[in-house]
Design an enzyme around this catalytic site. Sequence first.
Site, PDB file in Angstrom:
ATOM      1  N   SER A  85       0.841  -1.191   0.000  1.00 48.63           N
ATOM      2  CA  SER A  85       0.000   0.000   0.000  1.00 48.63           C
ATOM      3  C   SER A  85       0.880   1.246   0.000  1.00 48.63           C
ATOM      4  CB  SER A  85      -0.906   0.004   1.239  1.00 48.63           C
ATOM      5  OG  SER A  85      -1.831  -1.033   1.158  1.00 48.63           O
ATOM      6  N   GLY A  86       0.480   2.205  -0.813  1.00 51.43           N
ATOM      7  CA  GLY A  86       1.268   3.421  -0.929  1.00 51.43           C
ATOM      8  C   GLY A  86       2.292   3.361  -2.034  1.00 51.43           C
TER       9      GLY A  86
ATOM     10  N   GLU B  56       4.620  -9.983   2.427  1.00 51.49           N
ATOM     11  CA  GLU B  56       4.641  -9.254   3.694  1.00 51.49           C
ATOM     12  C   GLU B  56       5.551  -9.952   4.696  1.00 51.49           C
ATOM     13  OE1 GLU B  56       0.317  -7.001   3.759  1.00 51.49           O
ATOM     14  OE2 GLU B  56       0.720  -8.555   5.227  1.00 51.49           O
TER      15      GLU B  56
ATOM     16  N   THR C  84      -3.130   1.659  -6.959  1.00 55.87           N
ATOM     17  CA  THR C  84      -4.426   2.231  -7.348  1.00 55.87           C
ATOM     18  C   THR C  84      -4.257   3.266  -8.448  1.00 55.87           C
ATOM     19  OG1 THR C  84      -5.281   1.862  -5.122  1.00 55.87           O
ATOM     20  CG2 THR C  84      -6.447   3.447  -6.494  1.00 55.87           C
TER      21      THR C  84
ATOM     22  N   ASN D 142       1.758   2.213   6.573  1.00 54.67           N
ATOM     23  CA  ASN D 142       1.068   3.007   5.568  1.00 54.67           C
ATOM     24  C   ASN D 142      -0.255   3.497   6.135  1.00 54.67           C
ATOM     25  OD1 ASN D 142       0.273   4.151   3.165  1.00 54.67           O
ATOM     26  ND2 ASN D 142      -0.419   2.243   2.264  1.00 54.67           N
TER      27      ASN D 142
ATOM     28  N   GLY E 215       1.338  -7.360  -1.802  1.00 49.62           N
ATOM     29  CA  GLY E 215       2.664  -7.913  -2.047  1.00 49.62           C
ATOM     30  C   GLY E 215       3.103  -8.796  -0.894  1.00 49.62           C
TER      31      GLY E 215
ATOM     32  N   SER F 186      -3.512   1.334   3.953  1.00 46.09           N
ATOM     33  CA  SER F 186      -3.077   0.000   3.556  1.00 46.09           C
ATOM     34  C   SER F 186      -4.288  -0.848   3.159  1.00 46.09           C
ATOM     35  CB  SER F 186      -2.347  -0.663   4.721  1.00 46.09           C
ATOM     36  OG  SER F 186      -2.003  -1.993   4.407  1.00 46.09           O
ATOM     37  N   SER F 187      -4.228  -1.445   1.969  1.00 46.18           N
ATOM     38  CA  SER F 187      -5.295  -2.348   1.533  1.00 46.18           C
ATOM     39  C   SER F 187      -5.185  -3.653   2.308  1.00 46.18           C
ATOM     40  CB  SER F 187      -5.172  -2.638   0.029  1.00 46.18           C
ATOM     41  OG  SER F 187      -5.368  -1.473  -0.719  1.00 46.18           O
TER      42      SER F 187
END
Length: 956
Positions: free
Chosen positions: A104-105, A389, A109, A156, A387, A159-160
């Site tokens: 995320s970040g 982790e 998106t 983040n 991704g 974060s998704s």
Amino acid sequence: MAELEGFEYGKSDFVLLDEVTMEQFMDNLKLRFEKGRIYTFIGEVVVSVNPYKQMDIYGKEEIDAYRGRELYENPPHLFAVADAAYKAMKRRAKDTCIVISGESGAGKTEASKYIMQYIAAITNPSQREEVESVKNVLLKSNCVLEAFGNAKTNRNDNSSRFGKYMDINFNFNGDPTGGHINNYLLEKSRVVQQQGGERNFHSFYQLLRGGTPDMLSRLHLKNEPEAYVYTREGASVVTGSNDGSCHKAVLSALKVIGFTQEEITSIYKVISTILLLGNLEFEYDGETVQLPAADSVRHIAELTSTDPESVSKALLFRTVATGGGEVIEKGHSQQEACFGRDAFSKALYERLFGWIVSRINGVIEVKDYNPALHGKNTVIGVLDIYGFEIFENNSFEQFCINYCNEKLQQLFIELILRQEQEEYHREGITWQHIDYFNNQIIVDLVEQNHKGIISILDEACLTVGNVTDTICLESMNNKLGQHPHFTSRKLCPTDKTMEFHRDFRIRHYAGDVTYSVEGFLDKNKDPLFQDFKRLMYNSSDPVLKDMWPDGQLSITEVTKRPLTAATLFKNSIIALVGKLACKEPYYVRCIKPNEMKSPVLFDEARCQHQVAYLGLLENVRVRRAGFAYRQPYARFLQRYKMTCEYTWPNHLMATDREAVEAIVTQHGFEEDVAYGHTKLFVRTPRSLYTLEQERAALIPILVLFLQKVWRGTLARMRCRRMRAIYTIMGCYKRCKVKGHFWEVERRFAGVRSMEDYGKSVEWPTPPAALAQFHAITQHLHRRWRARQIIKNIAPSDMPEVRAKVAALGALSGERPSWGCARAWERDYLANARDAPQTSSNFSRAAKELKGRDQYGQVLFSGFVRMLNWFNNTKDRALLVTDKHIYKLEPKKYKVHKRIPLESVTGLSVTSGSDQMVALHTSNQDDFLIYLQRGQLCPNQDRVGELVGTLCDHFTR
């Protein structure tokens, strides 16, 4: 392609790196980021680094430049990948997919938005309304999914916490007609518990901080996140977004997508129900568990459109069907009630999120499609997935996420190799199998039937009895102990980075990850009592009823256990991989350059971590697995022609291919290359390294020669200087040493004849080399001077000198005056000048005592004043001999008390000028005396005399 951008921008394709090392990869990535080149190829893969600023590279000119062009005709760009996927879909009627991965970040998106923007621009030049509608709904759906599926983590702010795969459908003309969204592994455990510094899902804080007072009142909420257990941890956490404005944006997006006002209300009723559930507390009265918060139960019942009695019953009891078909109600313990409440809260949120996704799909899905009438429907899939982790504490969610990445990496390797084979076929190259790292062994470790970790987890979940996480870990150790990619503390006792009975480690393709097994079974079982399902299904709210279709089954019908969370996720990932495998894939790997959202900061360690877990080096190696390097003949010749005498500076052969063959033959690489129709293929990097090294040696040869000569000159000059410096230093040191000796000899030449024997002579400052010698010399001089002084003292005066030395050491400068300058008489009671009236009496008494007690000498005597415990004072005489201390009557000298001298352990005096002395004895019979001055001298200080005499006696 490499020539389209100047060499100052680095390599446009990581495959062209001289060596596939992390150092060279990071240097190239950093250089391109600093030069504003945020995209780089790895073959057909695009590596994207988030620039954290708006860049003018997505306008109409860029879209026109990439439309219909081949992948390598322009510098790396998202548009190049989007166009390649669209061309393959339209021209060859192939389903394609674009896999966007990264944390995320990192810009996933935004990447999907630009891909959508490009596809809309090249497919809808006349701005057709239906195409704009599909695009608008897909973009607005992202806002909604972020609110309900994203959260603030320690890494983040946005974060998704779920994976998303979106299919975009196209008709035979290549125009988008709809789409479909799949979501994967929502991290629902975040609903009830968050790590320190993290928040729950955005939707909770957006409602509490952005909801109007009227709305919050109807939902029985306060605009205080800290008032609710589930949001208390993140209430004080600061994020980069405004929850109030985000709430308004989500409400607007829900309306644009097509949610009705009743559906929107139901969504926020579910959110409110979860918050109120979190604040419920259960009390145990000794027999049963009770719910004291009747108001909260009534509010929950109102929000879920059920009755309060049913809510209380579902929270406090569990309905169980016996083997004979009888139904009984079993009361919960306090712990079971809390567990059921949290499981219900998590399930509510998960069902809500799934319902929102399905509702969006109902709006954007292709309707009334008939292949016979409308032609073939092709698809471009966009996968926005989490991704790899690696956290400090990795739990069940990270295990599933990393398993997903293993599956996607395996698919990536297989598809890339297939594409490689197709290229070799086009160029007329015979394919030979090349060994490469196949992470199928890791995939099998996780998902293999009866042997994999998921099967072991499922077996533990289905086993009757109290099976704990520790027992499950023990089962893993027994079944997987020999697996090369699995270990634990029990299997490797010396590895202190893991804890016994808690941690296990999997050696993933992107790095080793240590997982904590705590909570694995509960998260895998994902247990939810059937009573909650029936409660929600019986709700009069149609939205809630739609979310819980499995609640229609009666208790006697529910006999089969539902699939575990890990198995459900495994099945969904296998289905996803199946979808991707039948499509032609394109990849976008997103990298987050820093945590500060700075457009100039490149955190190398942070980026290197992402490069590792995204497997980018692995991508390069797989790309080069068959032939490490391939290049059209003209470009190969331009780079390496200086390494061959027949091609430098220009060749005279018929074709560039012949010139390239001449270079290869001269270097002896004939067995390591293959000649295609338009390209040269080099099998191993070593051949390329040899060419690069020779090229690097030839081009700068003159510069290197000049550098060699000049560096040699500088070295010789420096050597001569150093020799001179050391010579001067040696002479200077010897001179300083000799000078110091001479100066000491000069200053102390006549000290024998001096009155103070050289005490007043100032010592010269020694050089550093003689610091220790100087200290020793000073010590020798002091000892010699002391000897010179002492040898002139008469033997009869030595006892007084010793006593004064002892007093000096004992008092240590604490008393300003202690009688050092006067002669010490010591036996003042026998001195006629000090005690003229009683000295004769004392002499007789002392003689009698000596005859009786056989003492050798009198150490001290004098008049004193005694102070007793009752604060009374009396005049007495003190006699200290070498055997006893006597307290005597002051006139007749009658003995009042006799104390053995050996029993004295110490004495205490004040730091003033008074004559107070406290004598301490081993039997704690201490006594306090005040030394009185006699007639010899009224101002005499006799404390020092007494102290010195006693100390000298005890010392000797």
